[in-house]
Design a protein around this motif. Structure first.
Motif, PDB file in Angstrom:
ATOM      1  N   LYS A 102       0.802  -1.227   0.000  1.00  0.00           N
ATOM      2  CA  LYS A 102       0.000   0.000   0.000  1.00  0.00           C
ATOM      3  C   LYS A 102       0.832   1.272   0.000  1.00  0.00           C
ATOM      4  CE  LYS A 102      -4.092  -2.052   1.984  1.00  0.00           C
ATOM      5  NZ  LYS A 102      -4.940  -2.166   3.160  1.00  0.00           N
ATOM      6  N   SER A 103       2.016   1.230   0.618  1.00  0.00           N
ATOM      7  CA  SER A 103       2.829   2.435   0.694  1.00  0.00           C
ATOM      8  C   SER A 103       4.304   2.105   0.412  1.00  0.00           C
ATOM      9  CB  SER A 103       2.673   3.068   2.081  1.00  0.00           C
ATOM     10  OG  SER A 103       3.328   4.288   2.145  1.00  0.00           O
ATOM     11  N   PRO A 104       4.657   1.899  -0.867  1.00  0.00           N
ATOM     12  CA  PRO A 104       6.052   1.580  -1.181  1.00  0.00           C
ATOM     13  C   PRO A 104       6.978   2.742  -0.839  1.00  0.00           C
ATOM     14  CG  PRO A 104       4.736   1.830  -3.190  1.00  0.00           C
ATOM     15  CD  PRO A 104       3.810   2.006  -2.035  1.00  0.00           C
ATOM     16  N   GLY A 105       8.234   2.425  -0.554  1.00  0.00           N
ATOM     17  CA  GLY A 105       9.197   3.486  -0.269  1.00  0.00           C
ATOM     18  C   GLY A 105      10.384   2.992   0.524  1.00  0.00           C
ATOM     19  N   GLN A 106      11.061   3.941   1.146  1.00  0.00           N
ATOM     20  CA  GLN A 106      12.253   3.689   1.959  1.00  0.00           C
ATOM     21  C   GLN A 106      11.837   3.725   3.421  1.00  0.00           C
ATOM     22  OE1 GLN A 106      15.701   6.196   1.137  1.00  0.00           O
ATOM     23  NE2 GLN A 106      15.897   6.569   3.316  1.00  0.00           N
ATOM     24  N   TYR A 107      12.311   2.737   4.196  1.00  0.00           N
ATOM     25  CA  TYR A 107      11.955   2.652   5.607  1.00  0.00           C
ATOM     26  C   TYR A 107      13.194   2.317   6.436  1.00  0.00           C
ATOM     27  CZ  TYR A 107       7.130   2.612   4.047  1.00  0.00           C
ATOM     28  OH  TYR A 107       5.931   2.958   3.477  1.00  0.00           O
ATOM     29  N   PRO A 108      13.201   2.726   7.709  1.00  0.00           N
ATOM     30  CA  PRO A 108      14.353   2.404   8.560  1.00  0.00           C
ATOM     31  C   PRO A 108      14.382   0.908   8.892  1.00  0.00           C
ATOM     32  CG  PRO A 108      12.676   3.587   9.812  1.00  0.00           C
ATOM     33  CD  PRO A 108      12.225   3.562   8.393  1.00  0.00           C
ATOM     34  N   TYR A 109      15.569   0.362   8.912  1.00  0.00           N
ATOM     35  CA  TYR A 109      15.778  -1.045   9.247  1.00  0.00           C
ATOM     36  C   TYR A 109      15.872  -1.186  10.760  1.00  0.00           C
ATOM     37  CZ  TYR A 109      18.076  -5.517   9.853  1.00  0.00           C
ATOM     38  OH  TYR A 109      18.392  -6.784  10.266  1.00  0.00           O
ATOM     39  N   SER A 110      15.333  -2.276  11.285  1.00  0.00           N
ATOM     40  CA  SER A 110      15.545  -2.620  12.684  1.00  0.00           C
ATOM     41  C   SER A 110      16.021  -4.064  12.757  1.00  0.00           C
ATOM     42  CB  SER A 110      14.278  -2.413  13.519  1.00  0.00           C
ATOM     43  OG  SER A 110      13.225  -3.204  13.027  1.00  0.00           O
ATOM     44  N   THR A 111      16.777  -4.406  13.764  1.00  0.00           N
ATOM     45  CA  THR A 111      17.386  -5.724  13.858  1.00  0.00           C
ATOM     46  C   THR A 111      16.329  -6.821  13.883  1.00  0.00           C
ATOM     47  OG1 THR A 111      17.518  -5.523  16.251  1.00  0.00           O
ATOM     48  CG2 THR A 111      19.466  -4.911  15.017  1.00  0.00           C
ATOM     49  N   SER A 112      16.677  -7.951  13.312  1.00  0.00           N
ATOM     50  CA  SER A 112      15.833  -9.143  13.230  1.00  0.00           C
ATOM     51  C   SER A 112      14.533  -8.906  12.467  1.00  0.00           C
ATOM     52  CB  SER A 112      15.526  -9.690  14.627  1.00  0.00           C
ATOM     53  OG  SER A 112      16.716 -10.044  15.276  1.00  0.00           O
ATOM     54  N   MET A 113      14.532  -7.978  11.544  1.00  0.00           N
ATOM     55  CA  MET A 113      13.333  -7.674  10.762  1.00  0.00           C
ATOM     56  C   MET A 113      13.066  -8.782   9.752  1.00  0.00           C
ATOM     57  SD  MET A 113      12.552  -4.281   8.527  1.00  0.00           S
ATOM     58  CE  MET A 113      11.578  -3.399   9.709  1.00  0.00           C
ATOM     59  N   THR A 114      11.795  -9.126   9.591  1.00  0.00           N
ATOM     60  CA  THR A 114      11.385 -10.095   8.586  1.00  0.00           C
ATOM     61  C   THR A 114      10.710  -9.363   7.427  1.00  0.00           C
ATOM     62  OG1 THR A 114       9.183 -10.466   9.513  1.00  0.00           O
ATOM     63  CG2 THR A 114      10.989 -11.850  10.378  1.00  0.00           C
ATOM     64  N   VAL A 115      10.524 -10.074   6.320  1.00  0.00           N
ATOM     65  CA  VAL A 115       9.851  -9.470   5.168  1.00  0.00           C
ATOM     66  C   VAL A 115       8.406  -9.136   5.530  1.00  0.00           C
ATOM     67  CG1 VAL A 115       9.085  -9.871   2.791  1.00  0.00           C
ATOM     68  CG2 VAL A 115      11.385 -10.507   3.484  1.00  0.00           C
ATOM     69  N   LEU A 116       7.767  -9.975   6.341  1.00  0.00           N
ATOM     70  CA  LEU A 116       6.394  -9.665   6.768  1.00  0.00           C
ATOM     71  C   LEU A 116       6.357  -8.388   7.618  1.00  0.00           C
ATOM     72  CD1 LEU A 116       4.905 -13.203   7.468  1.00  0.00           C
ATOM     73  CD2 LEU A 116       4.473 -11.703   5.526  1.00  0.00           C
ATOM     74  N   ASN A 117       7.375  -8.170   8.460  1.00  0.00           N
ATOM     75  CA  ASN A 117       7.472  -6.902   9.205  1.00  0.00           C
ATOM     76  C   ASN A 117       7.618  -5.734   8.252  1.00  0.00           C
ATOM     77  OD1 ASN A 117       9.634  -8.518  11.594  1.00  0.00           O
ATOM     78  ND2 ASN A 117       7.446  -8.190  11.805  1.00  0.00           N
ATOM     79  N   ALA A 118       8.434  -5.917   7.206  1.00  0.00           N
ATOM     80  CA  ALA A 118       8.657  -4.855   6.214  1.00  0.00           C
ATOM     81  C   ALA A 118       7.354  -4.539   5.480  1.00  0.00           C
ATOM     82  CB  ALA A 118       9.744  -5.272   5.227  1.00  0.00           C
ATOM     83  N   ILE A 119       6.592  -5.565   5.134  1.00  0.00           N
ATOM     84  CA  ILE A 119       5.309  -5.356   4.459  1.00  0.00           C
ATOM     85  C   ILE A 119       4.349  -4.625   5.381  1.00  0.00           C
ATOM     86  CG2 ILE A 119       3.284  -6.562   3.518  1.00  0.00           C
ATOM     87  CD1 ILE A 119       5.340  -8.716   2.518  1.00  0.00           C
ATOM     88  N   ALA A 120       4.332  -4.989   6.654  1.00  0.00           N
ATOM     89  CA  ALA A 120       3.476  -4.293   7.619  1.00  0.00           C
ATOM     90  C   ALA A 120       3.895  -2.834   7.769  1.00  0.00           C
ATOM     91  CB  ALA A 120       3.526  -4.998   8.969  1.00  0.00           C
TER      92      ALA A 120
END
Length: 191
Positions: free
Chosen positions: A125-143
């Motif tokens: 829904k909102s593509p773009g650049q986001y800050p990374y956090s440790t142990s992030m999963t692709v599902l977290n990134a999608i959320a």
């Protein structure tokens, strides 16, 4: 009768051509396991921010970002190459350069304060650049990108590692990991 069989065969080929290639899709490997390596194995890149602490030297300590050229600019010693190097390697070089005419037996500590961001595009829904956090999963990134769009393919994610020329396809599971600097693409489903 032959026409129906031919039509069914063509429809089957069309569906198979539109589906992600399962033979090329990864389902195992380091992206599917909890991160075994610690921060000492992390290789820096442009966009990372580190905190340099020189014991008893507050004027030399501070936060510094890896430049687009892959260098950290420290007081007194100038630029230190950081791209694709570990914190330990940079710490040793910084200590050595500070000991070479500036400080007697310097004690240096460097830690990552902020990792470089990841990018997500495609059917979210909102593509773009986001800050990374440790142990992030692709599902977290999608959320983080406010979830899937209605047309999203929810079984496959395409990931291009920072600096890589091509993306790889991965089966989308809760364990699929993101690394700093990754570009994630969520494809569109056709049916």
């Amino acid at each position: 009768m032959k026409f129906k069989w031919l039509l069914a065969a063509l429809l089957g080929l069309l569906v198979a051509a539109c589906a992600p290639n399962a033979a090329l899709m990864s389902e195992t490997g380091p992206r599917y396991t909890a991160e075994q390596s610690g921060p000492e194995d992390y290789k820096l890149g442009s966009g990372d921010k580190v905190r340099l602490t020189v014991f008893n030297e507050a004027t030399l300590s501070g936060e510094f970002s890896v430049s687009s050229t892959g260098a950290l600019s420290f007081p007194l010693i100038g630029d230190v190459a950081a791209n694709n190097r570990t914190i330990q390697e940079i710490t040793q070089e910084t200590q050595k350069r500070l000991a070479d005419g500036y400080l007697r037996d310097p004690k240096v500590n460097i830690e990552v304060v902020t990792y470089r961001p990841f990018f997500i595009l495609g059917e979210v829904k909102s593509p773009g650049q986001y800050p990374y956090s440790t142990s992030m999963t692709v599902l977290n990134a999608i959320a983080t990108a406010q979830g899937f769009s209605p047309r999203a393919e929810r079984k496959v994610a395409y990931i291009r590692r920072a600096g890589a020329a091509q993306e790889e396809s991965f089966r989308l599971t809760p364990d699929l990991r993101v690394s700093p600097g990754d570009t994630i693409r969520i494809g569109e489903r056709y049916f």
